[in-house]
Design a protein around this motif. Structure first.
Motif, mmCIF file in Angstrom:
data_model
loop_
_atom_site.group_PDB
_atom_site.id
_atom_site.type_symbol
_atom_site.label_atom_id
_atom_site.label_comp_id
_atom_site.label_asym_id
_atom_site.label_seq_id
_atom_site.Cartn_x
_atom_site.Cartn_y
_atom_site.Cartn_z
ATOM 1 N N GLN A 193 0.823 -1.207 0.000
ATOM 2 C CA GLN A 193 0.000 0.000 0.000
ATOM 3 C C GLN A 193 0.862 1.265 0.000
ATOM 4 O OE1 GLN A 193 -2.044 -1.864 3.418
ATOM 5 N NE2 GLN A 193 -3.826 -0.741 2.704
ATOM 6 N N GLN A 211 2.278 1.796 -3.488
ATOM 7 C CA GLN A 211 1.221 2.275 -4.369
ATOM 8 C C GLN A 211 0.918 3.754 -4.102
ATOM 9 O OE1 GLN A 211 -1.100 0.730 -6.880
ATOM 10 N NE2 GLN A 211 0.831 -0.361 -7.058
ATOM 11 N N VAL A 214 1.503 6.728 -6.843
ATOM 12 C CA VAL A 214 0.367 7.545 -7.280
ATOM 13 C C VAL A 214 0.580 9.012 -6.896
ATOM 14 C CG1 VAL A 214 -2.099 7.976 -6.962
ATOM 15 C CG2 VAL A 214 -1.269 5.640 -7.227
ATOM 16 N N LYS A 238 -7.399 5.307 -11.916
ATOM 17 C CA LYS A 238 -6.086 5.032 -12.485
ATOM 18 C C LYS A 238 -5.973 5.478 -13.942
ATOM 19 C CE LYS A 238 -3.298 1.312 -14.310
ATOM 20 N NZ LYS A 238 -3.133 -0.143 -14.504
ATOM 21 N N THR A 272 -5.233 7.284 -3.724
ATOM 22 C CA THR A 272 -4.386 6.905 -2.585
ATOM 23 C C THR A 272 -5.213 6.665 -1.331
ATOM 24 O OG1 THR A 272 -3.980 9.268 -2.192
ATOM 25 C CG2 THR A 272 -2.278 8.050 -3.363
ATOM 26 N N LEU A 317 -7.098 3.293 -1.298
ATOM 27 C CA LEU A 317 -6.273 2.086 -1.258
ATOM 28 C C LEU A 317 -5.901 1.687 0.170
ATOM 29 C CD1 LEU A 317 -3.847 2.749 -4.256
ATOM 30 C CD2 LEU A 317 -5.583 0.963 -4.132
ATOM 31 N N VAL A 338 0.395 0.781 -11.353
ATOM 32 C CA VAL A 338 -0.595 1.273 -10.385
ATOM 33 C C VAL A 338 -1.862 0.430 -10.469
ATOM 34 C CG1 VAL A 338 -2.137 3.197 -9.846
ATOM 35 C CG2 VAL A 338 0.280 3.627 -10.267
ATOM 36 N N HIS A 339 -2.459 0.135 -9.304
ATOM 37 C CA HIS A 339 -3.722 -0.613 -9.231
ATOM 38 C C HIS A 339 -4.904 0.352 -9.181
ATOM 39 C CE1 HIS A 339 -1.830 -4.510 -8.619
ATOM 40 N NE2 HIS A 339 -1.062 -3.981 -7.675
ATOM 41 N N THR A 398 -7.348 -6.931 -6.753
ATOM 42 C CA THR A 398 -6.613 -5.756 -6.284
ATOM 43 C C THR A 398 -6.370 -5.827 -4.789
ATOM 44 O OG1 THR A 398 -7.554 -4.376 -8.034
ATOM 45 C CG2 THR A 398 -6.649 -3.237 -6.129
ATOM 46 N N ILE A 445 -2.662 -5.879 -2.617
ATOM 47 C CA ILE A 445 -2.205 -4.804 -1.738
ATOM 48 C C ILE A 445 -2.430 -5.081 -0.260
ATOM 49 C CG2 ILE A 445 -2.584 -3.057 -3.525
ATOM 50 C CD1 ILE A 445 -5.107 -2.221 -2.070
#
Length: 524
Positions: free
Chosen positions: A45, A48, A52, A151, A199, A202, A260-261, A279, A283
């Motif tokens: 996380q 990511q 992002v 995304k 962000t 996530l 990026v997810h 996903t 993460i």
């Protein structure tokens, strides 16, 4: 609203895997289910969120690049005739009596002989950029909630913004340059919103505020990199600034596309459950992977609220729902006031009696403690009171910065930094506040509208700054009055600190009615 029933089970035994779990009286919501998966903050996380949030670096560079490319260059007299040394405006002097201190290609003002042009002309490129942001935000914002997702819109926005910025180097006059700035602003409009929303979606609610502030740090890094790049290229053409900021942005866009997810919340709301689960598995912390088994039988999550209608249906929902509109209008008004100061003040630094490179650097550095205050105190700060307090402080010090006289001139940069720091902190808190005020299916659209209000405030900044350079108006005085008055609208908003975020309009409306009933009972 019908209950959503994605269930998590821990496969500790054969029995738990082969037989369905007993139905609970109260099924967990989507938010609580995701919390069980990603409530703890893991390395996946963090990476990511960092990747992002890096989009803010390039966003900041294109936002404030005109501070240097469109700056009024310094000049010197080449003769003592015509009273050159006693006149501060070169428009009153013959062309052969003065010269630029640096080569003419270092700024668009000197290269295209705009030193005596009207303020509306010299401020046109920066205003065109913000106008592009405004239009782009209205046109593109809902795509992140409706069809493209967070995304894909982030990827496309970064790529097209960087490409249009690169094309700017081929400008031959102020009109072509302004048109390309308009396109760049249009493409850039949704970068910050998509990055911030993605962000925060996530991670679990415990880390929502802290992770959101990563983007603000990245924006500061991008802002801070500008004076460094400009100083290293101070004798070169202004076009090199666009080269050095656009090419890295293009390369970054490729990283977003491949690594990026998508937001699992958005995927689930759109009915793409399998992708959402995949996903979450990628993460979620390792300690949670053992029980990440979903059961979708009987899921009746109200997707009609989010899936039907055209791409602008989310804005329609925000306007039609009275409780949503009562929240949206105040945050947009506050955003307008903050945007005028936040975007306008750096553009006006050239009008202060201070070194331009140092003043821009100090402004960028002031965003670091602003982000630090936000990340350390966001869990303890009441959103409503904080926004109100920081906008008031910013307004007071901005007005003080506009006062004339030698005594005030010595403290101008200090007063300006306090005002900008307060506006930056209010900016950060307002965006997190907005995320918490609206549910998942309209969150990106609502946040985008607030950012457009911020940008709309920024549209007027370049014009005011250009007018001040001709001693027509005090831009900082106007900035202070506007942000102070707009900040008062914070009293109209509900407090959201520590509150669980909702995923549908019906869920949020039910919570709103319950809160109103509770207040009514207390008053009764």
């Amino acid at each position: 609203m019908a209950d959503s029933t994605p269930l998590l089970s821990q496969p500790n035994s054969v029995k738990s895997e082969s037989t369905p779990p007993p139905l609970e009286k109260h099924h967990p919501s989507l938010d609580s289910t995701i919390e069980r998966c990603i409530g703890d903050f893991g390395w996946a996380q963090f990476l990511q969120a960092l990747l992002v949030s890096s989009a803010w670096i390039f966003d900041a560079q294109q936002t404030f690049i005109t501070v240097f490319t469109d700056a009024h260059p310094t000049w010197h007299c080449t003769t003592h005739q015509h009273g050159c040394n006693s006149i501060s405006n070169i428009c009153y002097l013959p062309k052969n009596s003065w010269a630029w201190d640096r080569p003419s290609h270092t700024s668009i003002i000197s290269e295209w002989n705009l030193e005596c042009a009207a303020s509306i002309i010299t401020g046109l490129p920066a205003s065109s950029f913000f106008m592009g942001c405004l239009v782009g935000g209205l046109v593109l914002a809902t795509l992140a909630d409706s069809s493209l997702g967070r995304k894909n819109l982030l990827f496309l926005s970064c790529l097209t913004m960087s490409l249009s910025a690169l094309l700017t180097i081929f400008s031959t006059n102020i009109w072509v340059y302004s048109a390309l700035k308009l396109v760049c602003g249009f493409c850039r409009a949704t970068i910050g919103t998509c990055a911030l929303v993605l962000t925060t979606e996530l991670v679990g609610k415990r880390w929502r505020g802290e992770v959101g502030v990563i983007g603000f740090f990245c924006f500061t890094i991008g802002f801070l990199s500008l004076p460094a790049i400009a100083y290293l290229n101070r004798g070169s053409s202004w076009r090199y600034l666009y080269v050095w900021t656009s090419i890295p942005g293009i390369l970054y866009s490729m990283l977003v596309h491949f690594f990026v997810h998508e937001s699992p919340r958005w995927l689930f709301v759109r009915g793409r459950k399998e992708e959402a689960v995949a996903t979450l598995k990628s993460i979620a912390p390792p300690s949670h992977s053992g029980y990440l088994t979903w059961s979708f039988s009987g899921v009746s999550f109200e997707q009609e609220t989010c899936n039907n209608g055209n791409v602008y249906s989310t804005i329609k929902m925000l306007v039609q729902k009275r409780w949503a509109f009562r929240r949206l209008l105040p945050v947009m008004v506050i955003g307008f006031g903050i945007g005028m100061v936040y975007y306008g003040m750096p553009l006006g630094l050239g009008n202060l009696s201070f070194n331009l490179y140092l003043s821009v650097t100090f402004n960028a550095l002031s965003e670091l403690p602003s982000s630090l205050v936000t990340i350390l105190l966001i869990g303890k700060l009441n959103r409503k009171i904080s926004v109100l307090a920081f906008t008031m402080i910013s307004g007071i010090f901005s007005v003080m910065c506009a006062l004339k006289g030698q005594v005030w001139a010595r403290f101008q940069i200090g007063l300006e930094l306090i005002s900008f720091f307060s506006a930056s902190t209010a900016f950060n808190i307002l965006l997190i506040f907005t995320i918490e005020l609206f549910p998942t299916c309209v969150r990106n659209s609502a946040t985008s509208l607030v950012r457009q209000a911020l940008v709309f405030g920024g549209v007027f900044g370049p014009m005011l700054v250009a007018a001040e350079s001709r001693n027509e108006i005090s831009s900082y005085g106007v900035f202070g009055l506007v942000i102070g008055c707009c900040g008062l609208f914070a009293v109209c908003l509900p407090e959201t600190r520590g509150r669980t975020i909702c995923d549908t309009m019906d869920e949020e409306e039910h919570k709103e009615k319950a809160a109103c009933n509770s207040v009514g009972d207390v008053l009764a």
